[in-house]
Design an enzyme around this catalytic site. Structure first.
Site, PDB file in Angstrom:
ATOM      1  N   GLY A  46      39.674  42.309  25.682  1.00 31.01           N
ATOM      2  CA  GLY A  46      38.551  42.951  25.499  1.00 31.01           C
ATOM      3  C   GLY A  46      38.439  44.418  25.906  1.00 31.01           C
ATOM      4  O   GLY A  46      39.343  44.856  26.536  1.00 31.01           O
ATOM      5  N   HIS A 133      31.161  40.922  30.934  1.00 27.84           N
ATOM      6  CA  HIS A 133      32.234  41.950  31.480  1.00 27.84           C
ATOM      7  C   HIS A 133      32.127  43.294  30.548  1.00 27.84           C
ATOM      8  O   HIS A 133      32.148  44.251  31.180  1.00 27.84           O
ATOM      9  CB  HIS A 133      33.789  41.236  31.317  1.00 27.84           C
ATOM     10  CG  HIS A 133      34.733  42.007  31.971  1.00 27.84           C
ATOM     11  ND1 HIS A 133      35.423  41.910  33.148  1.00 27.84           N
ATOM     12  CD2 HIS A 133      35.284  43.208  31.634  1.00 27.84           C
ATOM     13  CE1 HIS A 133      36.330  42.766  33.357  1.00 27.84           C
ATOM     14  NE2 HIS A 133      36.209  43.510  32.568  1.00 27.84           N
ATOM     15  N   GLU A 134      32.220  43.159  29.467  1.00 26.36           N
ATOM     16  CA  GLU A 134      32.372  44.390  28.512  1.00 26.36           C
ATOM     17  C   GLU A 134      30.755  45.068  28.451  1.00 26.36           C
ATOM     18  O   GLU A 134      30.753  46.302  28.520  1.00 26.36           O
ATOM     19  CB  GLU A 134      32.732  43.973  27.308  1.00 26.36           C
ATOM     20  CG  GLU A 134      34.075  43.361  27.004  1.00 26.36           C
ATOM     21  CD  GLU A 134      35.341  43.914  27.658  1.00 26.36           C
ATOM     22  OE1 GLU A 134      35.127  45.308  28.103  1.00 26.36           O
ATOM     23  OE2 GLU A 134      36.025  43.340  27.953  1.00 26.36           O
TER      24      GLU A 134
HETATM   25  O1  GNR Z   1      42.067  41.250  29.386  1.00 25.68           O
HETATM   26  C1  GNR Z   1      41.257  41.155  29.724  1.00 25.68           C
HETATM   27  N1  GNR Z   1      41.102  39.892  30.441  1.00 25.68           N
HETATM   28  C2  GNR Z   1      39.856  39.447  31.197  1.00 25.68           C
HETATM   29  C3  GNR Z   1      40.114  38.028  31.663  1.00 25.68           C
HETATM   30  C4  GNR Z   1      38.959  37.367  32.412  1.00 25.68           C
HETATM   31  C5  GNR Z   1      37.869  38.148  32.175  1.00 25.68           C
HETATM   32  C6  GNR Z   1      37.483  39.267  31.673  1.00 25.68           C
HETATM   33  C7  GNR Z   1      38.412  39.965  31.019  1.00 25.68           C
HETATM   34  S1  GNR Z   1      38.229  41.230  30.246  1.00 25.68           S
HETATM   35  C8  GNR Z   1      39.958  42.052  30.303  1.00 25.68           C
HETATM   36  C9  GNR Z   1      40.124  43.259  29.588  1.00 25.68           C
HETATM   37  C10 GNR Z   1      39.085  44.468  30.046  1.00 25.68           C
HETATM   38  O2  GNR Z   1      39.213  44.860  30.927  1.00 25.68           O
HETATM   39  N2  GNR Z   1      38.137  44.489  29.412  1.00 25.68           N
HETATM   40  O3  GNR Z   1      36.969  45.591  29.825  1.00 25.68           O
HETATM   41 NI    NI Z   2      37.399  45.482  31.978  1.00 22.45          NI
END
Ligand code: GNR
Ligand code: NI
Length: 165
Positions: A46, A133-134
């Site tokens: 993401g 998270h995003e």
């Molecule tokens: O690549 C990513 N792996 C991930 C693993 C577990 C929970 C969230 C993530 S998001 C991260 C990429 C990222 O920093 N997105 O903002």
């Molecule tokens: Ni992130």
């Protein structure tokens, strides 16, 4: 296409709140392509526009094994959530750092796709975690904010030291 630079914690620009997009322009579509390329190259599952110092509400996600199921979400909003789940998270803006975070285990997110169509997406598991998270990034929030101050300060010191090298 182009690879974009990713900001790293504790960079204060990661704390910026992204603005809603009123009108999707060709420049936005180009940005989305570059964000996808940057996410795949990193590699990550993401990427939020905040991480590449663009403060508009855009995120891209691809949790598929073959990296051929990209999602692009404009103005994403969690409209409902349920349950709780702990998962180990990482972040391209907090390199080489992983920690368990508790979040909702299922969410419904509304957003605009790249054509401006309104979409509702129901997700659970890794996709639900990634969406939360995003969407946090767009609000200036990082997964380390869910950890204790002690842990967050340790991570900050480690990364500041690394970034000086
Ligand atoms: O690549 C990513 N792996 C991930 C693993 C577990 C929970 C969230 C993530 S998001 C991260 C990429 C990222 O920093 N997105 O903002
Ligand atoms: Ni992130």
């Amino acid at each position: 296409m182009a690879l974009l630079d990713i900001l790293c914690f504790p960079d204060e620009r990661l704390r910026t709140r992204a603005k809603r997009i009123e009108q999707i322009t060709p420049a936005h579509l180009q940005l989305i392509d570059n964000m996808l390329e940057t996410m795949y190259a990193a590699p990550g599952i993401g990427l939020a526009a905040t991480q590449i110092n663009v403060h508009e509400q855009i995120i891209v996600i691809d949790i598929s094994e073959d990296k051929n199921e990209p999602y692009c979400l404009i103005n994403p909003q969690v409209i409902s959530h349920s349950g709780k789940e702990k998962m180990e998270e990482g972040c391209l803006s907090v390199p080489e750092t992983y920690a368990e975070v508790e979040r909702a285990d299922s969410v419904v997110v509304s957003y605009l796709d790249r054509k401006g169509n309104e979409v509702k997406l129901e997700a659970d598991g890794l996709l639900a975690v990634c969406l939360q998270h995003e969407i946090d990034h767009l609000q200036g929030k990082l997964f380390v904010d869910y950890l204790s101050r002690l842990k967050r300060d340790r991570i900050r010191k480690k990364l500041v030291k690394q970034q000086r090298m």
